[in-house]
Design an enzyme around this catalytic site. Sequence first.
Site, PDB file in Angstrom:
ATOM      1  N   GLU A  58      36.926  54.225  33.259  1.00 47.10           N
ATOM      2  CA  GLU A  58      37.087  52.775  33.351  1.00 47.10           C
ATOM      3  C   GLU A  58      36.110  52.138  32.383  1.00 47.10           C
ATOM      4  O   GLU A  58      34.986  52.616  32.222  1.00 47.10           O
ATOM      5  CB  GLU A  58      36.808  52.272  34.772  1.00 47.10           C
ATOM      6  CG  GLU A  58      36.941  50.759  34.896  1.00 47.10           C
ATOM      7  CD  GLU A  58      36.737  50.238  36.313  1.00 47.10           C
ATOM      8  OE1 GLU A  58      37.085  49.069  36.571  1.00 47.10           O
ATOM      9  OE2 GLU A  58      36.230  50.990  37.167  1.00 47.10           O
ATOM     10  N   CYS A 248      38.800  48.074  38.883  1.00 51.07           N
ATOM     11  CA  CYS A 248      38.919  46.622  38.986  1.00 51.07           C
ATOM     12  C   CYS A 248      39.562  45.992  37.758  1.00 51.07           C
ATOM     13  O   CYS A 248      40.021  44.847  37.834  1.00 51.07           O
ATOM     14  CB  CYS A 248      37.543  46.011  39.255  1.00 51.07           C
ATOM     15  SG  CYS A 248      36.861  46.401  40.874  1.00 51.07           S
ATOM     16  N   ASN A 380      45.127  49.394  43.015  1.00 44.44           N
ATOM     17  CA  ASN A 380      43.769  49.927  43.131  1.00 44.44           C
ATOM     18  C   ASN A 380      43.008  49.154  44.191  1.00 44.44           C
ATOM     19  O   ASN A 380      42.796  47.949  44.042  1.00 44.44           O
ATOM     20  CB  ASN A 380      43.036  49.810  41.785  1.00 44.44           C
ATOM     21  CG  ASN A 380      41.556  50.126  41.908  1.00 44.44           C
ATOM     22  OD1 ASN A 380      41.167  51.279  42.017  1.00 44.44           O
ATOM     23  ND2 ASN A 380      40.711  49.102  41.902  1.00 44.44           N
ATOM     24  N   GLU A 381      42.622  49.805  45.264  1.00 43.06           N
ATOM     25  CA  GLU A 381      41.704  49.234  46.261  1.00 43.06           C
ATOM     26  C   GLU A 381      42.137  47.868  46.791  1.00 43.06           C
ATOM     27  O   GLU A 381      41.295  46.998  47.022  1.00 43.06           O
ATOM     28  CB  GLU A 381      40.296  49.114  45.678  1.00 43.06           C
ATOM     29  CG  GLU A 381      39.599  50.425  45.425  1.00 43.06           C
ATOM     30  CD  GLU A 381      38.125  50.241  45.050  1.00 43.06           C
ATOM     31  OE1 GLU A 381      37.621  49.104  45.131  1.00 43.06           O
ATOM     32  OE2 GLU A 381      37.499  51.235  44.679  1.00 43.06           O
TER      33      GLU A 381
END
Length: 826
Positions: A58, A248, A380-381
């Site tokens: 990332e 993120c 994602n999350e």
Amino acid sequence: MSRTARWRLGLGASAVLLATAALPAPAHAEGVTDYSIAVDPSAKGPAIDKSMYGVFFEDINRAADGGLYAELVQNRSFEYSSDDNKSYTPLTAWTVSGTARVVDDSGRLGDRNRDYLALGAGSAVTNSGYNTGIAVTDGVKYDFSVWARADAGTTLTVSLQDAGGTLATARRIAARMGGWAQYRATFTASRTSTTGRLAVASGTAAALDMVSLFPRDTYKHEPNGLRKDLAEKIAALHPGFVRFPGGCLVNTGSMQDYSEASGWQRKRAYQWKDTVGPVETRPANANFWGYNQSYGLGYYEYFRFAEDIGAMPLPVVPALVTGCGQNQAVDDDALLKRHIQDTLDLIEFANGPATSKWGKVRAGMGHPKPFRLTHIEVGNEENLPNEFFARFTRFRAAIQAEYPYMRVISNSGPDASGTTFDTAWKLNKDAKVDLVDEHYYKSPQWFLQNNDRYDSYDRSGPKVFVGEYASQGNAFKNGLAEAAYMTGLERNADVVELASYAPLFANEDAVQWRPDLVWFNNHASWDSANYEVQKLFMTNVGDRVVPSTATSTPDVSGPVTGAVGLSTWNTSAAYDDVKVTATDGSTLLSDDFSGDASKWTHTGTGSWSVRDGSYVQSDTTAENTMVSAGDPAWHDYDLHVKATKKSGQEGFLVAFGVKDTGDYYWWNIGGWNDTQSAVEQAVDGGKSTLMSKPGSVETGRAYDVDIKVRGRQVTLYLDGQQWGSFADDKPAEPFRQVVTRDAKTGELIVKVVNDQSSAARTAIDLGGAEVASKARVTTLAAAPDAVNSETATAVAPVTSTFTGVADRFTYTFPANSITFLRIKRK
């Protein structure tokens, strides 16, 4: 609380062989503990996926620009903006001699590259690079390029220098009259420097864009290549997969594209089509972590790198539900359909024939053959599991309708437990999802306590992808705890299919997240202790688990002990009527703050004062403002506090079991931007969530908070109603092992973690297996607080040979060590 009693195998004296000179000396050995390991080579354990261990890349901590992406010029296209970082301007990292201004008008290089530099006659601009400057090495070639436009033609003078003078012979480039054109030159450094500067001067007025300098020697490909030392560190792990690009970056920001219709959105989620094609056509974007991302390292470079290192690509696409604190579901069906089509187009870009629309783009970039993509992750999350899953199912249906071979990965939210986790897992199970991505960043103790996490998972349900995990530190004690946990991942390889530590990279001068696997600056890189652990496991996986059992360590835990505390996080709060009562009814502490706060010790940040009979923390920007009172030896007590939020982002924190600034429990009421409450435990500064529930706190309302501590059982009450209860009684077992086989080499691989200050003398029974008398040994042993740095490598593997192997033998594992024995079967 009790642990299995340790046992010993009955061994003849001739079978007891101690490893001595072949092993590193035990670190901080204060005694010897006896253990036993019994291996059953005739039993068939679960197969281990060949791609089990991978890496997650990332762009955090400047992992891409100024990191793995080998470009040496910062802000090469003058696209930096206050949208990226409040301190940025289009001339960040540049200094001007003479006149120059950044222009956004129709004379630009292209619509998706909005800004360019108008350089006045006789003027120059100088770029400072990353970290301390542009790093160059004596004798090495560097390739310069620039797009320029000069209405009357001009001569560009390009130079490399530092405070000590010239670093390479300057180059003069004749820029012809007319429109935009790209010009190139090559430098050969005449000496080594880490503080270089690149200057471009023009004799007459000129427009410049995409000012670039790359080392000629990049990883396997140039131009637009990857920094060699960083790429080689990933390659040395032999990862089974590379997850990319987030994180993120995928589930934050606008889901719109970069176009006039969307108002040229500068805070967008990572969208793959922005990142392919010629670099001068790739739009810049604000990075969630507080800087600019150029997309010079985009999806094509990612696929190519994964192929170069023999790893499976595992891309992640937005699900149109934001996370990472934003937590919004995008309600736009047309936009959702566009993103679903973008995902189908991504698969075509990776796998389609060179005659297909997106396969043709890939081929035009230099790779006519497909990249063989088989896995893709959606989202994602996400903290909104129902909203996420409604969108995930539409992605999955569309992908599998067109590409039935694709494995579509879901997730279970941002933590290892709690309401979001439970809801997400039920949805995933009911829908028979292939793989579920779990993320958790916990304390070393949590990893030691949860080695058995996957022992009880449903073998017929979705497989697990542990996509992000780490133990909140880069010391060897963190690596030891992670290694102990990884033995549990391998033991459960029939459930845990994939796993990757995170994050991967950190530029030492641009850190947003710790810990990280590999650290670097503009001229050097170094492996963390955690990297050495990952490398040891990733290069010694095996293909099948061999069932084994081991004895455990005697229980030494007692009741939850410690003082009490009050804290806040980005919030102003008032506390009153604090009372701690022992089980016999005696008062241990009572404070109504009618006088001063002399009973309390301020160990955190913030500003505390007694106001109107309450103890008030007034700083709404301070994090962890802890004050504590009482005796660290207290146990079995009732704590009462009246708490009122005055202003700020969150609620309040009431602590118990406070031993010191890094070891405590607290009830975080109204945390995570006032969206949930949780009990967290801090051990050596690293926090883990023990239980959590959704919930918020009203500003100005007084809440009665009561916490009852009995032994290791804790019960919590809010306004007289029981909120929850837990028992912190899982053993943090320091001795862990797993055994695998390597069919290719015919070896048993005995992997043992000894996370304690005494050596572990261990009787090993190979269950009648016929084995060679020699074992290849790799050992990581160091002090628990040892860390690696640019100048010192305190944690590094030591290889040796042990000649005492038999069906039954004894081996002494050093204190604070990870040891792999590769034993050849006859």
